[in-house]
Design an enzyme around this catalytic site. Structure first.
Site, short mmCIF file in Angstrom:
data_model
loop_
_atom_site.label_atom_id
_atom_site.label_comp_id
_atom_site.label_asym_id
_atom_site.label_seq_id
_atom_site.Cartn_x
_atom_site.Cartn_y
_atom_site.Cartn_z
N ASP A 19 68.41 58.56 9.31
CA ASP A 19 69.58 59.23 9.92
C ASP A 19 70.88 58.61 9.40
O ASP A 19 70.94 57.42 9.10
CB ASP A 19 69.49 59.11 11.45
CG ASP A 19 70.37 60.15 12.14
OD1 ASP A 19 70.68 61.19 11.52
OD2 ASP A 19 70.75 59.91 13.30
N GLY A 20 71.89 59.46 9.34
CA GLY A 20 73.23 58.98 8.99
C GLY A 20 73.77 59.47 7.65
O GLY A 20 74.86 59.07 7.24
N SER A 64 63.66 68.11 10.35
CA SER A 64 63.01 68.41 11.63
C SER A 64 62.99 69.91 11.90
O SER A 64 63.76 70.67 11.29
CB SER A 64 63.73 67.69 12.77
OG SER A 64 64.96 68.33 13.04
N ASN A 67 66.37 70.89 12.61
CA ASN A 67 67.38 70.84 11.53
C ASN A 67 67.62 72.21 10.89
O ASN A 67 68.66 72.44 10.30
CB ASN A 67 66.97 69.84 10.44
CG ASN A 67 67.10 68.39 10.85
OD1 ASN A 67 66.38 67.53 10.34
ND2 ASN A 67 68.01 68.07 11.76
N LEU A 187 64.11 59.22 19.43
CA LEU A 187 63.06 59.57 18.47
C LEU A 187 63.22 60.98 17.90
O LEU A 187 62.59 61.32 16.91
CB LEU A 187 61.67 59.42 19.12
CG LEU A 187 61.27 57.98 19.45
CD1 LEU A 187 59.99 57.96 20.28
CD2 LEU A 187 61.08 57.15 18.19
#
Ligand code: IPE
Ligand code: IPE
Ligand code: MG
Length: 234
Positions: A19-20, A64, A67, A187
């Site tokens: 992430d990020g 995901s 997403n 999570l």
């Protein structure tokens, strides 16, 4: 220097919630897709470090089920990146005798991309040194519901053991360690069944900035933990 040493106890299976990427780009006043491109470089670096350390399985949460609700432009940029990089991953993993696997429902991905992913999975299937497992259009709830439906169809009752065999991860060990980068403590629908006794690590570092220093810190942290699985120390 402390973290340059490789600890004695390393995880068999390490999973990353990468992430990020978007924030990495936004901090530089760049479109988010530049962060995703930079994030791919981290994937290559992290895979190399982990397999070099003897870790057998590296899972990467790359896309995901949620997403796909992002703006079309970003989703298309992610597809384009996968199309560009899967052949490269495949070459690198074949060289290193590592097998590529995919978990998730890629059926709605563009056909060309599906073919590229299938080729990487097929060609690397005899890799013996380790597994690089990509979660693509993956959601843990969808995975559990899918498994439940398979069980219902079979008409047989499941056990914890047999149910886990219906999940995408049936051939993988459970993740010993789940690492989320980017400073969020959640999570986000990742491996909810498999994480029952996983150790969790959260790093403030944005995924594109993640590297050897952070991995060594995390592995040393992991090695110092006592995994009790509900029992008491012997
Ligand atoms: C993770 O980075 C990669 C994907 C989810 C595809 P993000 O795109 O979520 O980056 P942030 O969290 O917005 O910074
Ligand atoms: C989790 O990151 C999904 C991936 C890393 C692929 P998100 O950025 O999508 O998660 P939230 O929205 O912060 O929970
Ligand atoms: Mg995010």
């Amino acid at each position: 220097m402390k973290y340059n040493s490789v600890p004695d106890r390393i995880p068999k299976h390490i999973a990353f919630i990468m992430d990020g990427n978007g924030r990495w780009a936004q901090k530089r006043l760049l479109p988010r897709k530049f962060g995703h491109r930079e994030g791919v470089k981290t994937i290559r670096k992290v895979a190399d470090i982990c397999f070099g350390l003897g870790i057998e399985c590296v899972s990467l949460y790359a896309f995901s089920t949620e997403n796909k609700e992002r703006p079309e432009e970003e989703v298309n940029a992610l597809f384009a990146l996968m199309e560009e990089y899967f052949p490269k991953f495949m070459g690198e993993m074949l060289e290193n005798d590592v097998r590529i696997t995919v978990m998730g429902d890629v059926s709605y991905f563009p056909e060309r991309l599906r073919a590229i992913i299938s080729e990487a999975v097929e060609k690397s299937k005899n890799g013996k040194r380790g597994v690089l497992n990509f979660a693509l259009n993956y959601g843990s709830r969808a995975e559990i519901v899918r498994a439940a439906n398979i069980a219902v169809k079979s008409g047989k009752q499941v056990t914890e053991q047999s149910f886990s065999q219906l999940l995408y991860t049936s051939e993988l060990p459970e993740p010993d360690l789940i690492v989320r980068t980017g400073g969020e403590y959640r999570l986000s629908n990742f491996m909810l069944y498999q994480c029952a006794y996983s150790e969790l690590c959260f790093s403030q570092t944005l995924w594109p900035d993640f590297g050897k220093k952070q991995i060594m810190e995390i592995l040393n942290d992991y090695a110092a933990r006592e995994r009790r699985y509900g029992k008491i120390k012997q």
